[in-house]
Scaffold this motif. Structure first.
Motif, short mmCIF file in Angstrom:
data_model
loop_
_atom_site.label_atom_id
_atom_site.label_comp_id
_atom_site.label_asym_id
_atom_site.label_seq_id
_atom_site.Cartn_x
_atom_site.Cartn_y
_atom_site.Cartn_z
N GLU A 29 0.83 -1.20 0.00
CA GLU A 29 0.00 0.00 0.00
C GLU A 29 0.88 1.26 0.00
OE1 GLU A 29 -3.71 -1.94 2.54
OE2 GLU A 29 -2.22 -0.67 3.57
N THR A 45 -8.27 2.22 0.72
CA THR A 45 -8.61 1.42 1.89
C THR A 45 -9.30 2.31 2.94
OG1 THR A 45 -6.53 1.86 3.06
CG2 THR A 45 -6.55 0.04 1.47
N ARG A 51 -4.06 0.57 -2.37
CA ARG A 51 -3.50 -0.78 -2.35
C ARG A 51 -3.05 -1.14 -3.76
NH1 ARG A 51 -6.17 -5.35 1.32
NH2 ARG A 51 -5.29 -3.87 2.82
N ASP A 54 -2.69 -6.28 -4.32
CA ASP A 54 -3.79 -6.74 -3.46
C ASP A 54 -3.93 -8.26 -3.52
OD1 ASP A 54 -5.99 -6.86 -1.84
OD2 ASP A 54 -7.37 -5.95 -3.26
#
Length: 341
Positions: A29, A45, A51, A54
């Motif tokens: 992230e 998020t 992100r 993922d």
């Protein structure tokens, strides 16, 4: 001419059990820019982070060429940066030759070769002195003279890296990446900017390294090149692997009978102009450029008959008419979309 790819010692290491790179549920992230956050609030998020990766799962096997594909911003560069130990993951795990790449020891790093698209080479040095300096860092480097001749680097050694063409820089960067006889080789756009002769040499070298047991992770936007050289493919979209498998498995995605028919004609042609809707069988006709068409789907003999009958009525002959299986580019565009990023 071939080069001595691996010594006896490195051949034994390259044949070691287990994958060269194993990534499980990788997460990475970043704090997004204000512009990204404003345009993509749905991709943030709960903590307001983007992100970029993922839950990626990825395996790079020894003796295989694995190609990572994805549009700009898909997350493949971030994934590889975590794999190379340049970024610390926020979740999941990465095993590079059996160890964590984050904070890796010099011994582990010496077993990995990395070719960056921008080269990352000292700009003031000439190619051969630079490669000779790099070779001294390894216990068992490749035969430098043979490698330099193989890649044609001796023909432009009188020029500093700064003044080399893009293709010449690529050849020097490839030599720098493989001279230490790596067990795992990361190649970022290795054929970008190369002329056909140089591209053929690079393909040959990659094939020889693979046959010698080296694991190769390759990224490229040249999908014809990817289809030619890859054993396995991972397609990444918005930080997630959306399709993976052997090249044959990926090309079969969406149906084994899918084909592409390319032809030329007048502008504005529609399927119903030559084929009743009841007989179209789900075909899709796109005008890729003015007067240049592409039909995709399960193309059958009666479709070809209808099209040739249409041309006969017009008294026209197309300047191009090609029927081929779906390509890696077809699959890629279906999954990633056509919009420019």
């Amino acid at each position: 001419m071939t080069i001595p790819v691996l010594s006896h010692q490195n051949s034994a290491r390259a044949s070691a059990p287990g994958p060269a790179l194993l990534i499980n549920s990788l997460v990475k992230e970043f704090k997004p820019s204000k512009e990204f956050a404003a345009k993509n609030p749905h991709r943030l998020t709960e903590d307001g982070l983007h992100r970029a990766v993922d839950g990626v799962n990825l395996t790079i096997n020894r003796g295989e060429v694995t190609v990572l594909l994805g549009a700009n911003g898909a997350g493949k560069t971030t994934t590889l940066a975590c794999a190379q130990g340049l970024l610390k993951p926020d979740g999941g795990s990465v095993e590079l030759l059996g160890s964590s790449p984050w904070g890796a020891s010099p011994e582990l790093r010496s077993r990995v070769g990395i070719m960056l698209q921008d080269g990352g080479l000292p700009q003031h040095m000439r190619p051969i002195p630079l490669l000779r300096h790099i070779a001294r860092m390894y216990a068992q480097p490749l035969d430098l003279d043979a490698l330099v001749k193989r890649l044609g680097i001796d023909t432009f050694n009188g020029t500093t890296v700064r003044r080399l063409s893009g293709g010449q820089k690529q050849r020097v960067a490839l030599a720098a990446a493989i001279i230490g006889q790596p067990e795992l080789l990361f190649l970022d756009e290795p054929t970008a900017g190369l002329d056909p002769q140089s591209r053929s040499v690079v393909f040959d070298i990659i094939s020889e390294l693979r046959d010698a047991g080296v694991a190769i992770a390759l990224t490229t936007h040249l999908l014809d090149d990817a289809q030619r050289i890859a054993d396995r493919v991972f397609m990444i979209k918005r930080g997630t692997v959306v399709l993976s498998g052997s090249m044959a498995e990926v090309l079969a995605a969406g149906g084994k009978n899918q084909q592409t028919l390319t032809f030329t004609g007048g502008t504005g042609l529609q399927l119903v102009d030559f084929l009743p809707q009841a007989q179209s069988d789900g075909l899709v006709l796109l005008e890729k450029a003015a007067g240049r068409y592409e039909i995709s789907g399960d193309i059958k003999p009666h479709h070809l008959v209808a099209l040739t009958n249409y041309w006969q009525k017009l008294g026209a002959i197309p300047t191009e008419f090609t029927l081929a299986p779906r390509t890696l580019e077809d699959i890629f565009l279906e999954l990633s979309g056509n919009e420019i990023r």
